[in-house]
Design a protein around this motif. Structure first.
Motif, short mmCIF file in Angstrom:
data_model
loop_
_atom_site.label_atom_id
_atom_site.label_comp_id
_atom_site.label_asym_id
_atom_site.label_seq_id
_atom_site.Cartn_x
_atom_site.Cartn_y
_atom_site.Cartn_z
N ASP A 153 -6.69 38.45 25.18
CA ASP A 153 -6.89 37.86 23.86
C ASP A 153 -6.59 36.37 23.91
O ASP A 153 -5.74 35.90 24.68
CB ASP A 153 -5.96 38.52 22.83
CG ASP A 153 -6.27 39.99 22.63
OD1 ASP A 153 -7.42 40.39 22.86
OD2 ASP A 153 -5.34 40.74 22.26
N THR A 154 -7.28 35.63 23.10
CA THR A 154 -7.03 34.19 22.96
C THR A 154 -7.51 33.75 21.59
O THR A 154 -8.12 34.52 20.84
CB THR A 154 -7.75 33.39 24.08
OG1 THR A 154 -7.29 32.04 24.02
CG2 THR A 154 -9.26 33.43 23.88
N SER A 155 -7.24 32.51 21.27
CA SER A 155 -7.74 31.92 20.03
C SER A 155 -8.32 30.55 20.35
O SER A 155 -7.76 29.80 21.15
CB SER A 155 -6.62 31.78 19.00
OG SER A 155 -6.14 33.06 18.62
N TYR A 157 -9.99 27.02 18.49
CA TYR A 157 -10.27 26.27 17.26
C TYR A 157 -11.69 25.73 17.32
O TYR A 157 -12.08 25.04 18.26
CB TYR A 157 -9.28 25.11 17.09
CG TYR A 157 -9.52 24.32 15.83
CD1 TYR A 157 -9.08 24.80 14.60
CD2 TYR A 157 -10.22 23.10 15.87
CE1 TYR A 157 -9.31 24.08 13.43
CE2 TYR A 157 -10.46 22.38 14.71
CZ TYR A 157 -10.01 22.89 13.49
OH TYR A 157 -10.25 22.19 12.33
N THR A 164 -9.40 28.53 13.31
CA THR A 164 -9.07 29.11 14.60
C THR A 164 -9.66 30.51 14.68
O THR A 164 -9.47 31.33 13.78
CB THR A 164 -7.55 29.17 14.81
OG1 THR A 164 -7.03 27.84 14.78
CG2 THR A 164 -7.21 29.82 16.14
N PRO A 166 -9.96 34.12 16.61
CA PRO A 166 -9.36 35.02 17.60
C PRO A 166 -10.45 35.75 18.39
O PRO A 166 -11.38 36.31 17.82
CB PRO A 166 -8.55 35.99 16.75
CG PRO A 166 -9.26 36.03 15.44
CD PRO A 166 -9.86 34.65 15.25
N LEU A 167 -10.34 35.71 19.71
CA LEU A 167 -11.33 36.34 20.57
C LEU A 167 -10.67 37.27 21.59
O LEU A 167 -9.51 37.08 21.95
CB LEU A 167 -12.13 35.28 21.34
CG LEU A 167 -12.96 34.27 20.54
CD1 LEU A 167 -13.56 33.25 21.49
CD2 LEU A 167 -14.05 34.97 19.74
N THR A 168 -11.44 38.25 22.03
CA THR A 168 -11.05 39.10 23.15
C THR A 168 -12.14 39.03 24.20
O THR A 168 -13.32 39.17 23.89
CB THR A 168 -10.86 40.57 22.71
OG1 THR A 168 -9.78 40.65 21.77
CG2 THR A 168 -10.54 41.45 23.91
N TYR A 201 -15.20 38.90 18.78
CA TYR A 201 -14.54 38.19 17.69
C TYR A 201 -13.77 39.20 16.84
O TYR A 201 -14.31 40.22 16.45
CB TYR A 201 -15.59 37.46 16.85
CG TYR A 201 -15.11 36.88 15.55
CD1 TYR A 201 -13.90 36.18 15.45
CD2 TYR A 201 -15.89 37.01 14.39
CE1 TYR A 201 -13.48 35.64 14.26
CE2 TYR A 201 -15.48 36.47 13.18
CZ TYR A 201 -14.27 35.79 13.12
OH TYR A 201 -13.85 35.27 11.93
N ARG A 202 -12.48 38.88 16.57
CA ARG A 202 -11.61 39.80 15.82
C ARG A 202 -11.20 39.15 14.49
O ARG A 202 -10.10 38.58 14.38
CB ARG A 202 -10.37 40.15 16.64
CG ARG A 202 -10.68 40.83 17.97
CD ARG A 202 -9.44 41.03 18.84
NE ARG A 202 -9.02 39.78 19.47
CZ ARG A 202 -8.02 39.03 19.10
NH1 ARG A 202 -7.28 39.38 18.05
NH2 ARG A 202 -7.71 37.92 19.73
N ASN A 208 -13.90 44.54 15.18
CA ASN A 208 -14.39 43.81 16.34
C ASN A 208 -15.89 43.52 16.21
O ASN A 208 -16.67 44.43 15.98
CB ASN A 208 -14.15 44.62 17.62
CG ASN A 208 -12.68 44.84 17.90
OD1 ASN A 208 -11.85 43.97 17.64
ND2 ASN A 208 -12.34 46.01 18.43
#
Length: 357
Positions: A153-155, A157, A164, A166-168, A201-202, A208
């Motif tokens: 997982d990361t975010s 901007y 921002t 949030p992505l997986t 994208y979360r 998801n």
């Protein structure tokens, strides 16, 4: 926006790292082994683009320690016009076999120069942290059972949105039923894997939305390794962010090919088409075939067995008018009667040859 596009580019390298019951039995036993591949691009509807076919040669170079594991080094040169093109090996892939698993190493050493424009050391370091060994192909995995190679997982901007995101990022694989693959060298019962790289994208917990997914299918035969790979065309979309951007990414069909050497044998322009008898004949395992074409055009020489099944394509390219010679290496074929056919313009001719081992 720069980050999300670069993220898509960098992590999609996972899907291009080469594929690989003891797992090592699916790999050649000795160094020096070479694979000859034909790469056919696929359009957005997964139709072949035959006029853009390129070729690739892989070579099993050595076995030595690399990044903490005993690795098989595979050198590769790709985007070749033909197998005779004088080009250096430009890529190296690393494969480790531990028990029933084949591990591949993701090398991101080529990325730093492309990441200078990001000006975000934290994001760059996060990308680089993916460089590692991964248990990519698990030959003892139950058929139909999916396993995770990685998921992080990361975010990011996105300035366009002012938010921002949030992505997986994940790479998951599944082993399917063994399948017989028809190649130019014969039929091989092969292990079949489908590995799917996803960018998700979360927006909310338990919701998801897939921005990108690419399922790659690869087949491995005992003692040979990769015999076929199918990467379908895919779509990268930012519709989930209400950004009207969609990128169509072509696919690729990779298949084994017969290495040949074609060369002109005369500077004179022939007055007619001609397919000559191969020499020597009978042969073992290499023979030569001469032919003449009186007009420039797409030219193809195909080899068939006694049952009419195609076992090799020696020439499949645009040639200028002239006289040529091509060699045929039948090292991977069994003794018997074979036929070779020349097709160029409106001309077609067929002749017989005999392989005796």
């Amino acid at each position: 926006m720069k980050k999300i596009f670069f993220l898509f580019f960098a992590l999609s390298l996972f899907a291009t790292a080469i594929y690989s019951q003891n797992a090592s039995t699916y790999f050649p036993a000795s160094t020096g082994y070479k694979w000859y591949f034909k790469n056919t691009p696929l359009d957005s509807n997964n139709n072949p683009i035959n006029n853009l076919i390129t070729y690739r040669i892989d070579s099993f170079a050595t076995v030595q320690n690399y990044k903490g594991r005993l690795a098989n080094f595979l050198l590769s040169k790709s985007n070749l016009v033909n197998f005779n093109q004088n080009a250096p090996y430009t890529d190296t892939n690393y494969i480790n076999f531990t028990g029933t698993d084949a591990w591949t190493y993701l090398n991101l050493s080529m990325l730093p120069d492309t990441m200078l424009f990001l000006q975000d050391s934290g994001f760059v370091n996060w990308i680089k942290s993916f460089e590692n060994w991964y248990s990519t192909f698990r030959f003892a995995q139950n058929v139909g059972s999916e396993y995770t190679i990685f998921s992080r997982d990361t975010s990011i901007y996105i300035d366009t949105l002012g938010m921002t995101v949030p992505l997986t990022l994940s790479l998951k694989a599944i082993r399917l039923n063994d399948q017989t693959v028809n190649t130019v060298y014969g039929n091989y019962l092969s292990k079949k894997f489908v590995s799917t790289f996803r960018v998700i994208y979360r927006p909310f917990p338990f919701i998801n939305l897939t921005l990108y997914a690419r399922p790659d299918t690869a087949w491995f035969a005992s003692g040979i390794w990769l015999v076929k790979e199918h990467i379908p065309s895919s779509t990268f979309s930012l519709a989930a962010f209400s950004i009207p951007y969609t990128l169509k990414i072509p696919g690729t069909l990779t298949e084994l090919a017969v290495p040949t050497s074609i060369k002109p044998v005369s500077s004179e322009i022939p007055q007619h088409y001609e397919l000559e008898q191969n020499y020597p004949n009978p042969f073992n395992p290499v023979t030569n075939i001469r032919f003449k074409i009186s007009n420039a055009g797409n030219t193809k020489i195909t080899v068939f067995d006694l049952l009419g099944k195609e076992v090799g394509i020696l020439v499949n390219q645009y040639l200028q008018a002239g006289a040529y010679e091509v060699n045929f290496n039948a090292a991977n074929l069994t003794s018997g009667i074979y036929f070779y056919k020349l097709s160029s313009g409106n001309f077609t001719d067929l002749k017989r040859m005999i392989l005796i081992k």
